[in-house]
Write an enzyme that holds these catalytic residues in place. Sequence first.
Site, PDB file in Angstrom:
ATOM      1  N   HIS A 168      -3.669  -5.320   0.444  1.00 52.70           N
ATOM      2  CA  HIS A 168      -3.013  -5.692   1.883  1.00 52.70           C
ATOM      3  C   HIS A 168      -3.009  -7.277   1.984  1.00 52.70           C
ATOM      4  O   HIS A 168      -3.940  -7.602   2.729  1.00 52.70           O
ATOM      5  CB  HIS A 168      -3.957  -4.725   2.865  1.00 52.70           C
ATOM      6  CG  HIS A 168      -3.839  -3.375   3.198  1.00 52.70           C
ATOM      7  ND1 HIS A 168      -2.984  -2.787   3.900  1.00 52.70           N
ATOM      8  CD2 HIS A 168      -4.483  -2.454   2.293  1.00 52.70           C
ATOM      9  CE1 HIS A 168      -2.945  -1.585   3.893  1.00 52.70           C
ATOM     10  NE2 HIS A 168      -3.904  -1.335   2.862  1.00 52.70           N
ATOM     11  N   GLU A 187      -1.290  -8.730   3.839  1.00 47.21           N
ATOM     12  CA  GLU A 187      -0.895  -9.031   5.521  1.00 47.21           C
ATOM     13  C   GLU A 187      -2.054  -9.448   6.099  1.00 47.21           C
ATOM     14  O   GLU A 187      -2.204 -10.131   7.448  1.00 47.21           O
ATOM     15  CB  GLU A 187      -0.411  -8.091   6.081  1.00 47.21           C
ATOM     16  CG  GLU A 187      -0.944  -6.681   6.624  1.00 47.21           C
ATOM     17  CD  GLU A 187      -1.458  -5.749   5.620  1.00 47.21           C
ATOM     18  OE1 GLU A 187      -2.375  -4.820   5.701  1.00 47.21           O
ATOM     19  OE2 GLU A 187      -1.091  -6.032   4.235  1.00 47.21           O
ATOM     20  N   CYS A 246       0.721  -1.179   0.245  1.00 47.61           N
ATOM     21  CA  CYS A 246      -0.004  -0.143  -0.104  1.00 47.61           C
ATOM     22  C   CYS A 246       0.951   1.407   0.140  1.00 47.61           C
ATOM     23  O   CYS A 246       1.424   1.486  -1.089  1.00 47.61           O
ATOM     24  CB  CYS A 246      -0.844  -0.150   1.184  1.00 47.61           C
ATOM     25  SG  CYS A 246      -2.456   1.167   0.951  1.00 47.61           S
TER      26      CYS A 246
END
Length: 257
Positions: free
Chosen positions: A221, A223, A113
């Site tokens: 994202h 993660e 990001c």
Amino acid sequence: MSAIAVPLIGVSACRQQVGKNPSHTVGDKYVEAAAFAGLPVILPARDGGSDTQALLARLDGILFTGSPSNVEPHHYNGAPSAQGTRHDQARDLLTLPLLRAAIAAGVPVMCICRGFQELNVALGGSLHQRVQALPDFLDHREPEDAPLEVQYGPRHAVSVEAGGLFESLGLSERFEVNSLHSQGIDRLAPGLRVEARAPDGLIEAVSMPDAPGLVLGVQWHPEWRFADNPVSLRLFQAFREACIAHAARVDRAASHQ
């Protein structure tokens, strides 16, 4: 570094106000994802930047995180930001030179990001500041008042470019990703390769084929609950493998001194 040492993974922090206290902050989801690759080490966003060479001598990989703030547009000769845009000058002073130095040194980097946008700016590219205001582009922002599970849920597909890193990792030609951003890549930096695009053509992932170490950047994202998503897990596996390989090279070099 000993042969049994766990790779040290730098994790970029943001400088934010927490109550009355100026603080260096990193979301838990980034720390947990970095821990999959090795031992996370938080890199504070200090005014004036950091000693990049001292950091790189000790790190086996760096995770450049997302953030509520945006890269200040003067770093890519952009127009002044819209009123109310959040910036983090201290983070810019850390991450932009650190990215360039890490890539040159062959230290693996994974950029998410804001980190993805930092990668492009650090190497000479530019950004769209408000993608949602441009004709022919989707609104890539998350629903502001939705719960996290909705904000980080699938929002659109990305299409993988043939012949690149993603293909070599065995990723599907098309898969769904989340979307929580208003900025995006405008002019791609020299040396970066497009790995995936959104349906509107916006660049969603990049690599750097000629870099001495892994360079991986994604606009979404991965993660977020990465272990539950096969694509996200594969990306972090690739990052972990690169960090382990870098640690092994450093260890062998040290043993021959």
